[in-house]
Design a protein around this motif. Structure first.
Motif, PDB file in Angstrom:
ATOM      1  N   ARG A  85       0.826  -1.207   0.000  1.00 45.43           N
ATOM      2  CA  ARG A  85       0.000   0.000   0.000  1.00 45.43           C
ATOM      3  C   ARG A  85       0.862   1.260   0.000  1.00 45.43           C
ATOM      4  O   ARG A  85       0.646   2.177  -0.791  1.00 45.43           O
ATOM      5  CB  ARG A  85      -0.919   0.009   1.224  1.00 45.43           C
ATOM      6  CG  ARG A  85      -1.703   1.304   1.382  1.00 45.43           C
ATOM      7  CD  ARG A  85      -2.547   1.302   2.637  1.00 45.43           C
ATOM      8  NE  ARG A  85      -3.304   2.545   2.753  1.00 45.43           N
ATOM      9  CZ  ARG A  85      -4.181   2.799   3.728  1.00 45.43           C
ATOM     10  NH1 ARG A  85      -4.420   1.877   4.663  1.00 45.43           N
ATOM     11  NH2 ARG A  85      -4.822   3.949   3.776  1.00 45.43           N
ATOM     12  N   GLU A  86       1.858   1.311   0.886  1.00 44.75           N
ATOM     13  CA  GLU A  86       2.654   2.539   1.016  1.00 44.75           C
ATOM     14  C   GLU A  86       3.553   2.766  -0.200  1.00 44.75           C
ATOM     15  O   GLU A  86       3.765   3.914  -0.613  1.00 44.75           O
ATOM     16  CB  GLU A  86       3.486   2.501   2.297  1.00 44.75           C
ATOM     17  CG  GLU A  86       2.676   2.340   3.567  1.00 44.75           C
ATOM     18  CD  GLU A  86       1.516   3.322   3.680  1.00 44.75           C
ATOM     19  OE1 GLU A  86       1.655   4.486   3.238  1.00 44.75           O
ATOM     20  OE2 GLU A  86       0.459   2.931   4.199  1.00 44.75           O
ATOM     21  N   ILE A  87       4.067   1.696  -0.778  1.00 42.33           N
ATOM     22  CA  ILE A  87       4.901   1.867  -1.970  1.00 42.33           C
ATOM     23  C   ILE A  87       4.045   2.311  -3.158  1.00 42.33           C
ATOM     24  O   ILE A  87       4.458   3.184  -3.932  1.00 42.33           O
ATOM     25  CB  ILE A  87       5.691   0.575  -2.274  1.00 42.33           C
ATOM     26  CG1 ILE A  87       6.772   0.372  -1.206  1.00 42.33           C
ATOM     27  CG2 ILE A  87       6.318   0.634  -3.661  1.00 42.33           C
ATOM     28  CD1 ILE A  87       7.685  -0.804  -1.430  1.00 42.33           C
ATOM     29  N   ILE A  88       2.849   1.751  -3.291  1.00 37.12           N
ATOM     30  CA  ILE A  88       1.953   2.189  -4.373  1.00 37.12           C
ATOM     31  C   ILE A  88       1.566   3.656  -4.181  1.00 37.12           C
ATOM     32  O   ILE A  88       1.631   4.461  -5.120  1.00 37.12           O
ATOM     33  CB  ILE A  88       0.695   1.302  -4.423  1.00 37.12           C
ATOM     34  CG1 ILE A  88       1.043  -0.089  -4.949  1.00 37.12           C
ATOM     35  CG2 ILE A  88      -0.378   1.937  -5.314  1.00 37.12           C
ATOM     36  CD1 ILE A  88      -0.106  -1.076  -4.882  1.00 37.12           C
ATOM     37  N   VAL A  89       1.152   4.007  -2.972  1.00 38.40           N
ATOM     38  CA  VAL A  89       0.709   5.381  -2.703  1.00 38.40           C
ATOM     39  C   VAL A  89       1.818   6.377  -3.023  1.00 38.40           C
ATOM     40  O   VAL A  89       1.590   7.397  -3.691  1.00 38.40           O
ATOM     41  CB  VAL A  89       0.272   5.526  -1.231  1.00 38.40           C
ATOM     42  CG1 VAL A  89       0.142   6.998  -0.848  1.00 38.40           C
ATOM     43  CG2 VAL A  89      -1.050   4.810  -0.998  1.00 38.40           C
ATOM     44  N   ASN A  90       3.031   6.098  -2.571  1.00 41.14           N
ATOM     45  CA  ASN A  90       4.121   7.058  -2.763  1.00 41.14           C
ATOM     46  C   ASN A  90       4.701   7.026  -4.170  1.00 41.14           C
ATOM     47  O   ASN A  90       5.236   8.026  -4.640  1.00 41.14           O
ATOM     48  CB  ASN A  90       5.217   6.813  -1.717  1.00 41.14           C
ATOM     49  CG  ASN A  90       4.795   7.264  -0.330  1.00 41.14           C
ATOM     50  OD1 ASN A  90       4.795   8.446  -0.024  1.00 41.14           O
ATOM     51  ND2 ASN A  90       4.398   6.308   0.507  1.00 41.14           N
ATOM     52  N   THR A  91       4.594   5.879  -4.841  1.00 40.77           N
ATOM     53  CA  THR A  91       5.046   5.813  -6.236  1.00 40.77           C
ATOM     54  C   THR A  91       4.150   6.645  -7.132  1.00 40.77           C
ATOM     55  O   THR A  91       4.628   7.362  -8.019  1.00 40.77           O
ATOM     56  CB  THR A  91       5.063   4.354  -6.726  1.00 40.77           C
ATOM     57  OG1 THR A  91       6.013   3.600  -5.952  1.00 40.77           O
ATOM     58  CG2 THR A  91       5.445   4.276  -8.199  1.00 40.77           C
ATOM     59  N   TYR A  92       2.848   6.589  -6.898  1.00 38.69           N
ATOM     60  CA  TYR A  92       1.911   7.269  -7.788  1.00 38.69           C
ATOM     61  C   TYR A  92       1.405   8.612  -7.247  1.00 38.69           C
ATOM     62  O   TYR A  92       0.594   9.259  -7.886  1.00 38.69           O
ATOM     63  CB  TYR A  92       0.763   6.330  -8.140  1.00 38.69           C
ATOM     64  CG  TYR A  92       1.252   5.206  -9.032  1.00 38.69           C
ATOM     65  CD1 TYR A  92       1.620   5.474 -10.344  1.00 38.69           C
ATOM     66  CD2 TYR A  92       1.398   3.911  -8.556  1.00 38.69           C
ATOM     67  CE1 TYR A  92       2.105   4.471 -11.163  1.00 38.69           C
ATOM     68  CE2 TYR A  92       1.888   2.899  -9.374  1.00 38.69           C
ATOM     69  CZ  TYR A  92       2.243   3.186 -10.674  1.00 38.69           C
ATOM     70  OH  TYR A  92       2.731   2.192 -11.489  1.00 38.69           O
ATOM     71  N   TRP A  93       1.910   9.006  -6.091  1.00 35.56           N
ATOM     72  CA  TRP A  93       1.712  10.383  -5.626  1.00 35.56           C
ATOM     73  C   TRP A  93       2.979  11.136  -6.030  1.00 35.56           C
ATOM     74  O   TRP A  93       3.749  11.600  -5.209  1.00 35.56           O
ATOM     75  CB  TRP A  93       1.496  10.408  -4.120  1.00 35.56           C
ATOM     76  CG  TRP A  93       1.037  11.733  -3.584  1.00 35.56           C
ATOM     77  CD1 TRP A  93       0.652  12.833  -4.286  1.00 35.56           C
ATOM     78  CD2 TRP A  93       0.915  12.081  -2.198  1.00 35.56           C
ATOM     79  NE1 TRP A  93       0.294  13.854  -3.436  1.00 35.56           N
ATOM     80  CE2 TRP A  93       0.450  13.420  -2.146  1.00 35.56           C
ATOM     81  CE3 TRP A  93       1.158  11.406  -1.006  1.00 35.56           C
ATOM     82  CZ2 TRP A  93       0.226  14.085  -0.944  1.00 35.56           C
ATOM     83  CZ3 TRP A  93       0.931  12.069   0.185  1.00 35.56           C
ATOM     84  CH2 TRP A  93       0.470  13.385   0.217  1.00 35.56           C
ATOM     85  N   GLN A  94       3.158  11.253  -7.346  1.00 31.89           N
ATOM     86  CA  GLN A  94       4.463  11.653  -7.883  1.00 31.89           C
ATOM     87  C   GLN A  94       4.927  13.025  -7.415  1.00 31.89           C
ATOM     88  O   GLN A  94       6.098  13.215  -7.096  1.00 31.89           O
ATOM     89  CB  GLN A  94       4.442  11.616  -9.419  1.00 31.89           C
ATOM     90  CG  GLN A  94       4.259  10.220  -9.994  1.00 31.89           C
ATOM     91  CD  GLN A  94       2.817   9.949 -10.380  1.00 31.89           C
ATOM     92  OE1 GLN A  94       1.891  10.505  -9.793  1.00 31.89           O
ATOM     93  NE2 GLN A  94       2.606   9.091 -11.374  1.00 31.89           N
ATOM     94  N   SER A  95       4.028  13.993  -7.370  1.00 35.23           N
ATOM     95  CA  SER A  95       4.448  15.355  -7.038  1.00 35.23           C
ATOM     96  C   SER A  95       5.009  15.431  -5.629  1.00 35.23           C
ATOM     97  O   SER A  95       6.085  16.009  -5.395  1.00 35.23           O
ATOM     98  CB  SER A  95       3.266  16.323  -7.187  1.00 35.23           C
ATOM     99  OG  SER A  95       2.181  15.925  -6.366  1.00 35.23           O
ATOM    100  N   ASN A  96       4.314  14.838  -4.667  1.00 37.90           N
ATOM    101  CA  ASN A  96       4.766  14.882  -3.278  1.00 37.90           C
ATOM    102  C   ASN A  96       6.060  14.101  -3.098  1.00 37.90           C
ATOM    103  O   ASN A  96       6.993  14.562  -2.427  1.00 37.90           O
ATOM    104  CB  ASN A  96       3.683  14.321  -2.361  1.00 37.90           C
ATOM    105  CG  ASN A  96       4.073  14.410  -0.905  1.00 37.90           C
ATOM    106  OD1 ASN A  96       4.055  15.476  -0.294  1.00 37.90           O
ATOM    107  ND2 ASN A  96       4.436  13.281  -0.321  1.00 37.90           N
ATOM    108  N   THR A  97       6.129  12.918  -3.680  1.00 37.13           N
ATOM    109  CA  THR A  97       7.319  12.081  -3.520  1.00 37.13           C
ATOM    110  C   THR A  97       8.529  12.716  -4.187  1.00 37.13           C
ATOM    111  O   THR A  97       9.635  12.722  -3.623  1.00 37.13           O
ATOM    112  CB  THR A  97       7.064  10.678  -4.100  1.00 37.13           C
ATOM    113  OG1 THR A  97       5.987  10.075  -3.371  1.00 37.13           O
ATOM    114  CG2 THR A  97       8.302   9.805  -4.001  1.00 37.13           C
TER     115      THR A  97
END
Length: 331
Positions: A85-97
């Motif tokens: 879940r956390e890797i998907i969220v942060n991978t595809y929350w591109q601007s924040n990451t």
């Protein structure tokens, strides 16, 4: 004139006046039809191109994983899905990451030697990253600064919070304070993973769950959602930061925000006007505040004559301060 004849003439006149209107309406009807046809054709091409080229893939999870030297049981289905879940969220929350990775490159060089000096695992630099994103965040409960300390907790770990000074925004001091907390928590719970969980939930909150569930292992405890995600958020950001290209982030060295070179001076007196103080050191007031976000006002009375350390931009060359040159020249 015969009324009948008058009606015929009026009809003929109306007929010829209405003809242009009919022609205009017909013209627009044809244009609308053609436009609709073209729009449909364009949409079809666009849709086909989209479906032929756009792909989203689930990120590949690491098979063997440790946090702070402690094993993460990734083969457990619950643990696997929480990490996923956390890797998907942060991978595809591109601007924040992307922004977090760029900022981390600036602040990690300050945090890393302090963690080493304090004997705290390097993985905890990601705790500061997920807590604040190295931005001036304030939580709904009032936790503030790079490491998100509560105002009532900060003095217990050596940080002053007053009307003029908030040392939770002093990165070096807050990092030392976080290290003291984490070492205390690790001594209490016996693992760095549980220490990390307690940083989010509080030592008493974690102890209550340990007593209730008769279990002292973070991965086996049933916790509130935020705490249950906490360690996995750190693990996800570590994965993305250490191998960004694996997750689709194509970042060049020149894209990172560079560390800011500073020099320190100590002050143990009143500063009546920080604007004049800045000018006396050949820098702008804005520069002083950016380098010292813990200074809350434009003056500092310092009635107790406490010694404070103030950061100033180091001279890059020939008395040229960091913030007075262009971005590229200053790197």
């Amino acid at each position: 004139m015969n009324p009948g004849m008058r009606k015929v003439k009026m009809w003929k006149k109306t007929k010829w006046l209405g003809l242009p209107i009919v022609l205009v309406l017909s013209f627009f009807a044809v244009k609308l039809f053609v436009f609709s046809f073209d729009e449909t054709k364009e949409s079809k091409v666009f849709r086909e191109a989209f479906h032929d080229t756009y792909r989203i893939f689930p990120p590949q999870l690491p098979e063997d994983l440790k946090f702070a030297g402690e094993e993460v049981p990734v083969n457990d289905i619950d643990i696997h899905e929480r990490l996923d879940r956390e890797i998907i969220v942060n991978t595809y929350w591109q601007s924040n990451t992307l922004l977090s990775i760029k900022l981390a490159h600036r602040y990690f060089p300050v945090i890393e030697p302090i963690l080493k000096e304090e004997g705290v695992p390097d993985d905890f630099k990601y705790l500061a990253l997920i807590e604040s994103g190295f931005r001036p965040a304030v939580s709904p409960l009032g936790a503030a600064g790079f490491w998100q300390f509560l105002e009532q907790t900060a003095p217990d770990y050596g940080m002053e919070v007053s009307s003029e000074v908030d040392e939770r925004y002093n990165l070096e001091m807050a990092t030392h304070a976080a290290c003291r907390y984490l070492k205390e928590a690790r001594n209490k719970f016996g693992s760095w993973t549980m220490a990390a969980a307690s940083y989010n939930r509080g030592m008493q909150g974690i102890q209550n769950q340990v007593d209730l569930q008769k279990n002292n292992n973070y991965y086996d405890l049933y916790l509130n959602e935020e705490t249950s995600r906490y360690v996995f958020r750190m693990l996800a950001m570590r994965e993305l930061y250490t191998d960004p290209e694996k997750y689709g982030f194509m970042i060049r060295p020149s894209d990172f925000y560079p560390p800011i070179k500073t020099e320190k001076i100590t002050v143990d007196t009143t500063i009546n006007n920080l604007v004049d103080f800045a000018l006396a050191h050949h820098i702008k007031y804005k520069t002083l505040k950016l380098l010292n976000p813990w200074l809350k006002k434009s003056s500092m009375a310092n009635p107790k004559r406490k010694t404070y350390t103030i950061s100033l931009p180091a001279k890059i060359q020939a008395n040229r301060p960091f913030f007075t040159t262009t971005y590229r020249d200053s790197i």
